[in-house]
Design a protein around this motif. Structure first.
Motif, PDB file in Angstrom:
ATOM      1  N   ILE A   1     -10.913   4.650  -6.421  1.00  0.00           N
ATOM      2  CA  ILE A   1     -10.119   4.031  -5.783  1.00  0.00           C
ATOM      3  C   ILE A   1      -9.348   4.720  -4.541  1.00  0.00           C
ATOM      4  O   ILE A   1      -9.234   4.524  -3.599  1.00  0.00           O
ATOM      5  N   ARG A   2      -8.981   6.154  -5.234  1.00  0.00           N
ATOM      6  CA  ARG A   2      -8.311   7.126  -4.089  1.00  0.00           C
ATOM      7  C   ARG A   2      -9.155   7.494  -2.917  1.00  0.00           C
ATOM      8  O   ARG A   2      -9.032   7.392  -1.765  1.00  0.00           O
ATOM      9  N   VAL A   3     -10.449   7.731  -3.285  1.00  0.00           N
ATOM     10  CA  VAL A   3     -11.585   7.963  -2.381  1.00  0.00           C
ATOM     11  C   VAL A   3     -11.705   6.867  -1.414  1.00  0.00           C
ATOM     12  O   VAL A   3     -11.878   7.018  -0.241  1.00  0.00           O
TER      13      VAL A   3
ATOM     14  N   THR B   1      -1.991  -1.021  -1.982  1.00  0.00           N
ATOM     15  CA  THR B   1      -1.018  -0.404  -0.616  1.00  0.00           C
ATOM     16  C   THR B   1      -0.034   0.532  -1.481  1.00  0.00           C
ATOM     17  O   THR B   1       0.320   1.419  -0.616  1.00  0.00           O
ATOM     18  N   ALA B   2       0.358   0.453  -2.629  1.00  0.00           N
ATOM     19  CA  ALA B   2       1.173   1.608  -3.371  1.00  0.00           C
ATOM     20  C   ALA B   2       0.511   2.785  -3.092  1.00  0.00           C
ATOM     21  O   ALA B   2       1.044   3.985  -2.819  1.00  0.00           O
ATOM     22  N   MET B   3      -0.820   2.934  -3.451  1.00  0.00           N
ATOM     23  CA  MET B   3      -1.511   4.176  -3.297  1.00  0.00           C
ATOM     24  C   MET B   3      -1.575   4.799  -2.260  1.00  0.00           C
ATOM     25  O   MET B   3      -1.721   6.039  -1.950  1.00  0.00           O
TER      26      MET B   3
ATOM     27  N   GLY C   1       1.429   6.568  -1.093  1.00  0.00           N
ATOM     28  CA  GLY C   1       2.148   7.600  -1.693  1.00  0.00           C
ATOM     29  C   GLY C   1       2.171   7.572  -3.090  1.00  0.00           C
ATOM     30  O   GLY C   1       2.699   8.542  -3.655  1.00  0.00           O
ATOM     31  N   MET C   2       1.662   6.677  -3.741  1.00  0.00           N
ATOM     32  CA  MET C   2       1.775   6.438  -5.414  1.00  0.00           C
ATOM     33  C   MET C   2       0.779   7.661  -5.841  1.00  0.00           C
ATOM     34  O   MET C   2      -0.297   7.335  -5.426  1.00  0.00           O
ATOM     35  N   PRO C   3       0.952   8.386  -6.649  1.00  0.00           N
ATOM     36  CA  PRO C   3       0.060   9.377  -7.073  1.00  0.00           C
ATOM     37  C   PRO C   3      -0.793   8.595  -8.103  1.00  0.00           C
ATOM     38  O   PRO C   3      -0.779   7.634  -8.561  1.00  0.00           O
TER      39      PRO C   3
ATOM     40  N   ALA D   1      10.483  11.736  -4.356  1.00  0.00           N
ATOM     41  CA  ALA D   1       9.798  10.945  -3.461  1.00  0.00           C
ATOM     42  C   ALA D   1      10.372   9.577  -3.336  1.00  0.00           C
ATOM     43  O   ALA D   1      11.498   9.474  -3.779  1.00  0.00           O
ATOM     44  N   THR D   2       9.625   9.058  -2.630  1.00  0.00           N
ATOM     45  CA  THR D   2      10.471   7.512  -2.626  1.00  0.00           C
ATOM     46  C   THR D   2      10.097   6.757  -3.487  1.00  0.00           C
ATOM     47  O   THR D   2       8.818   6.911  -4.476  1.00  0.00           O
ATOM     48  N   LEU D   3      10.986   5.616  -3.854  1.00  0.00           N
ATOM     49  CA  LEU D   3      10.758   4.451  -4.999  1.00  0.00           C
ATOM     50  C   LEU D   3       9.606   3.471  -4.728  1.00  0.00           C
ATOM     51  O   LEU D   3       8.934   2.930  -5.428  1.00  0.00           O
TER      52      LEU D   3
END
Length: 315
Positions: free
Chosen positions: A23-25, A78-80, A83-85, A138-140
């Motif tokens: 997903i990240r890629v 969208t979260a990833m 910035g979602m790790p 970081a942001t929530l």
């Protein structure tokens, strides 16, 4: 459970845990809504052509496809993207387990036992710990978006659960594959509005260039290995063993996801986020493992396709 089937369960855990790397890629190349639409479109076409329609009411297919497909992946991707790790996403998405228990009580009138309430409370505490840690570093917002994805997945589980209850003999893999026809058009439309009418198409064209092959490999992994192979094995195991014996395997998925992100992406989790993660997993296990029937109400695995438990991930 035989050693062979334990190995199959571990294979599913590995496929679904590594799915978050894919997903990240993919998100490094495609915009999130368009990527989510592609993820389902590549499965929907062969499913509609070669898989017979499950004998369930269309309302349950729509609920399953909307919750599991549109809401879960629109919010998760969208979260990833914002910035979602990767590893933390695989863990926070386990919030779908307690969400499913709560929705089962609210929408289906299912009884929640004390141990389930306690497990939900523990899981919420773990989420609060993770949220506090993210505010410190970081942001929530990415955490909240991932939680929204978990809630969407839970609505999909309710659709799958209802379909399985009304039609006990329904093939869960066929049902899951048919639900892939629901998300593509809404997600493509959402992509056109939010990301631009040509943004996704340009990204898709660029993916066929030498520099974009990794995005196509990621898409193939998500669709074929994580969904078809992983879900097929998961459905096979749930057909042979009680859900309570199989479902705990899903709680190992975040372990693989975090370890893979740590190894390949250099995402080092903070000690407090790891503590919160352990608390979440403990609460999810308690919320979904008290008596066999309680587990059947829930779905704790990253691909929600196995019925009547509606369990399965991935993602």
């Amino acid at each position: 459970m035989t050693n062979r089937d334990r190995l199959l369960g571990c294979t599913v855990v590995l496929l679904w845990g590594l799915n978050f790397l894919a997903i990240r890629v993919g998100l490094d190349h495609f915009p999130p809504f368009f990527f989510a639409a592609l993820r389902f479109a590549v499965l929907a076409i062969p499913a509609l052509l070669f898989i017979p329609r499950p004998p369930v009411r269309m309302r349950w297919i729509l609920l399953y496809g909307t919750g599991f497909g549109i809401l879960q992946f629109a919010f998760l991707f969208t979260a990833m993207r914002v910035g979602m790790p990767t590893g933390l996403a695989s863990l926070v998405l386990q919030s779908s387990a307690p969400f499913t228990v709560l929705l089962g009580a609210l929408m289906l009138g299912e009884r929640i036992r004390r141990v389930q309430l306690a497990g939900i409370g523990v899981a919420v505490t773990g989420m609060a710990v993770i949220g506090w840690d993210r505010l410190e570093h970081a942001t929530l917002l990415p955490v909240l978006l991932t939680l929204a994805g978990g809630l969407g997945w839970a609505f999909g589980n309710i659709g799958g659960r209802s379909a399985g209850t009304e039609t006990p003999g329904v093939n869960p893999l066929h049902l899951m594959l048919w639900t892939t026809a629901i998300p593509p058009l809404p997600l493509f439309a959402l992509s056109a509005v939010a990301e631009g009418p040509t943004t996704g198409l340009r990204a898709l064209a660029d993916a066929f260039a030498p520099s974009g092959w990794s995005a196509l490999v990621a898409l193939a992994y998500i669709a074929i290995l994580a969904t078809v192979v992983g879900t097929g094995l998961w459905t096979y195991l749930l057909g042979r063993y009680p859900a309570g014996l199989v479902a705990p395997f899903s709680l190992l998925v975040p372990v693989v996801g975090i370890a893979a992100a740590w190894t390949f992406l250099g995402e080092t989790p903070t000690p407090l986020s790891l503590v919160g993660g352990v608390i979440v997993l403990a609460g999810a296990f308690a919320a979904t493992s008290s008596k066999p029937r309680a587990v059947e109400v829930d779905a704790t695995a990253p691909r929600p396709v196995a019925l009547p438990s509606a369990a399965a991930r991935s993602e």
